[in-house]
Design a protein around this motif. Structure first.
Motif, PDB file in Angstrom:
ATOM      1  N   ALA A  74      -0.697  49.283  33.854  1.00 53.34           N
ATOM      2  CA  ALA A  74      -1.612  48.621  34.784  1.00 53.34           C
ATOM      3  C   ALA A  74      -1.854  47.200  34.300  1.00 53.34           C
ATOM      4  O   ALA A  74      -1.978  46.947  33.101  1.00 53.34           O
ATOM      5  N   ILE A  75      -1.893  46.297  35.252  1.00 51.67           N
ATOM      6  CA  ILE A  75      -1.999  44.873  34.961  1.00 51.67           C
ATOM      7  C   ILE A  75      -3.217  44.333  35.697  1.00 51.67           C
ATOM      8  O   ILE A  75      -3.330  44.480  36.915  1.00 51.67           O
ATOM      9  N   GLY A  76      -4.133  43.752  34.942  1.00 53.10           N
ATOM     10  CA  GLY A  76      -5.331  43.188  35.543  1.00 53.10           C
ATOM     11  C   GLY A  76      -5.546  41.768  35.087  1.00 53.10           C
ATOM     12  O   GLY A  76      -4.727  41.195  34.361  1.00 53.10           O
ATOM     13  N   GLU A  77      -6.657  41.210  35.511  1.00 50.87           N
ATOM     14  CA  GLU A  77      -6.998  39.840  35.125  1.00 50.87           C
ATOM     15  C   GLU A  77      -8.454  39.785  34.692  1.00 50.87           C
ATOM     16  O   GLU A  77      -9.301  40.478  35.253  1.00 50.87           O
ATOM     17  N   VAL A  78      -8.697  38.949  33.716  1.00 51.35           N
ATOM     18  CA  VAL A  78     -10.065  38.751  33.232  1.00 51.35           C
ATOM     19  C   VAL A  78     -10.193  37.287  32.805  1.00 51.35           C
ATOM     20  O   VAL A  78      -9.192  36.675  32.403  1.00 51.35           O
ATOM     21  N   ALA A  79     -11.388  36.732  32.926  1.00 46.83           N
ATOM     22  CA  ALA A  79     -11.587  35.337  32.518  1.00 46.83           C
ATOM     23  C   ALA A  79     -11.106  35.160  31.078  1.00 46.83           C
ATOM     24  O   ALA A  79     -11.330  36.024  30.225  1.00 46.83           O
ATOM     25  N   HIS A  80     -10.428  34.048  30.828  1.00 46.73           N
ATOM     26  CA  HIS A  80      -9.780  33.804  29.534  1.00 46.73           C
ATOM     27  C   HIS A  80     -10.702  34.090  28.344  1.00 46.73           C
ATOM     28  O   HIS A  80     -11.804  33.552  28.246  1.00 46.73           O
ATOM     29  N   GLY A  81     -10.256  34.973  27.461  1.00 49.46           N
ATOM     30  CA  GLY A  81     -10.987  35.273  26.233  1.00 49.46           C
ATOM     31  C   GLY A  81     -12.181  36.192  26.408  1.00 49.46           C
ATOM     32  O   GLY A  81     -12.883  36.471  25.437  1.00 49.46           O
ATOM     33  N   LYS A  82     -12.414  36.674  27.624  1.00 54.06           N
ATOM     34  CA  LYS A  82     -13.635  37.451  27.894  1.00 54.06           C
ATOM     35  C   LYS A  82     -13.409  38.959  27.928  1.00 54.06           C
ATOM     36  O   LYS A  82     -14.342  39.719  28.198  1.00 54.06           O
ATOM     37  N   MET A  83     -12.183  39.414  27.733  1.00 55.48           N
ATOM     38  CA  MET A  83     -11.915  40.855  27.808  1.00 55.48           C
ATOM     39  C   MET A  83     -12.901  41.634  26.956  1.00 55.48           C
ATOM     40  O   MET A  83     -13.152  41.283  25.798  1.00 55.48           O
TER      41      MET A  83
END
Lengths: 329, 329
Positions: free
Chosen positions: A140-149
């Motif tokens: 699964a591939i998602g997105e999160v604000a840079h460095g905020k995972m």
């Protein structure tokens, strides 16, 4: 068993799977060897993978559509725990002869349903024949604000430990499917089976607690084991209050009937709820968020200095647990 | 068979696999549920996945290290075909009881060797137990300048068709491993076995032809079948000259002995060479590139108007082929 009727790989991809790639141009309608993706500006790509095997993570007789959903959802649960927004997935299916055209069509329907529900698109995969059990691997591939995972690490001593939903249902659902008599109503039995077959990944909750939670993970190995993982990664101890751990009405009924006990439910796997740590200052905000999302958030304990996980019974004494969780290996 | 000694999933990950994640901070040393990646500025992430199954794509008795290498390399071959630079990978291993500690250690050594050789890092994965055959699924992640990924499509009528390396070795290597007598020297037999077990993904070549080739794919299903894929995606026909198709000295010896024929080699799979289409104006440039990279580039035919693939024998007549390639399904 007689091999079920099944066409070649290319036809199956073209007819059943290629339509599932619509909406993501970088999937090239599954006609190429690879997909190309670019995260939204300012975002990281989040990648996670989990495989499920017939007879280990689902029952061979489960409906093809719910098997597809479970394969996707155990991975969406990981994205949820990281605060990521789902975008795409890849699927590798190792198929025994018995998975024929009818089965594959129902399987693709399960994928289609969940793609729409969770807003993601198939971008690639592989199908191989296997003499072994049906095995499904999803990335699964998602997105999160840079460095905020969101991480397992970074829970702090003093944080509350919260959990979404209810714990232990899936393990009870498996027992029902194995014909154990838990003395439950049909409605309760059906709800537990559904929780085993089609977990509810807390995707909206994970994104909502981004910037609030210090640490988060999904409960897949059992609540105690996964709190142990958070404790270890965060270098804190976690203390849980048994009486506060949320149970569904069906699980409460099974316990009332003497057919289940709390310790088993806390150490069973497959819950796919989120456990997270947040400062006490955020209690009101989290309670409001839960109400808005119509998801149960329950405070079940706290992070303290030290290491390991302890569970305190209603009498204030630490409970003895004979195993700390489910190990897939 | 007796289950081999093997520790739990967490210990295996920590000891054998976590060190393979060094150098990619977003892998979080495999201690989290997911990895976070951001492509280099101006680049897309390229994702591809292929699974290999014992008894189908490799032999159960192959060395653990070469099984690991093959699992990685069949995926690196897809990245190569897209002109992408390898960066990271995820690995899901469905392990039978017989894959114990000793086996896993050798397996991890194979991964380590190839990570170094090809410049990529393990960023996640899953291990599950299976009563079936060993099954390995790799997702390879590369990077390519935004929008520049090489495609199967976009070959133009008039283009030359080129292929790297030599065709047919892996299929012959499998026959040697199955104790067929091809009448070859030990050196030739060993070179064919190596080509079957440890294919050479043309990673440098793929990146080098970016901006030159109109279309590219890797030859995994057989040269004819894969040229067919390119022809179909590009809406052209492809004509190949049998006499120009590059064969290794070992394959030539097998043919000279009457133990192999060209048609079989053109339709066998597992070559993991690149086939690509480029305008005739680039002939000198491509020949120079091949020399620089120390890889053989051979012009084997051309794209023309029409559809399908035809192979012309030395007499100028179209060859009859009784199958067009290897279908994995």
């Amino acid at each position: 068993m007689t091999p079920a009727k099944r066409r070649g790989e290319f036809e199956v991809i073209a007819e059943l799977f290629a339509p599932l790639s619509k909406g993501e141009p970088g999937a090239f309608a599954l006609t190429d060897d690879a997909a190309a993706l670019r995260p939204k500006p300012g975002h990281d790509i989040v990648l996670t993978t989990d495989a499920i095997v017939a007879g280990v993570h689902f029952l061979p007789g489960d409906p093809a559509s719910t098997i597809a959903q479970k394969a996707l959802r155990v991975n969406l649960s990981d994205l949820a725990a990281k605060g990521a927004k789902p975008r795409a997935y890849m699927l590798t299916a190792a198929l025994p002869d018995t998975a024929g055209d009818v089965w594959l069509k129902a399987f693709a329907e399960g994928l289609k349903h969940d793609q729409k529900k969770f807003g993601l698109t198939l971008i690639g995969g592989d199908t191989v024949a296997t003499p072994g059990p049906l095995t499904l691997n999803v990335v699964a591939i998602g997105e999160v604000a840079h460095g905020k995972m969101l991480r397992r690490a970074h829970a702090k001593a003093g944080d509350d430990i919260w959990v979404t939903g209810a714990i232990g249902d899936a393990a009870l659902g498996l027992r029902v499917l194995r014909d154990e008599d838990l003395g439950l109503s049909e409605r309760h039995s059906a709800s537990l089976i559904a929780r085993y077959r089609v977990p509810e990944p807390r995707v909206a909750a994970g994104q909502a607690i981004l910037g609030i939670a210090h640490a988060c993970l999904d409960v897949s190995d059992g609540l105690i084991a996964d709190c142990g993982h958070m404790a270890e990664a965060s270098k804190v101890a976690i203390e849980l209050r048994a009486a506060d751990i949320p149970l569904s009405p069906a699980a409460q009924a099974a316990i009332a009937n003497g057919r289940a006990n709390l310790a088993d439910l806390l150490t069973a796997g497959d819950d796919y709820e989120l456990a997270f740590a947040a400062a006490p200052a955020h209690r009101a905000r989290l309670t409001a968020l839960a109400a808005k999302l119509k998801i149960r958030f329950t405070r079940i304990g706290k992070a303290v200095k030290g290491k390991g996980v302890r569970v305190y019974g209603p009498d204030g004494a630490a409970m003895e647990l004979d195993r700390t969780g489910f190990t897939h290996f």
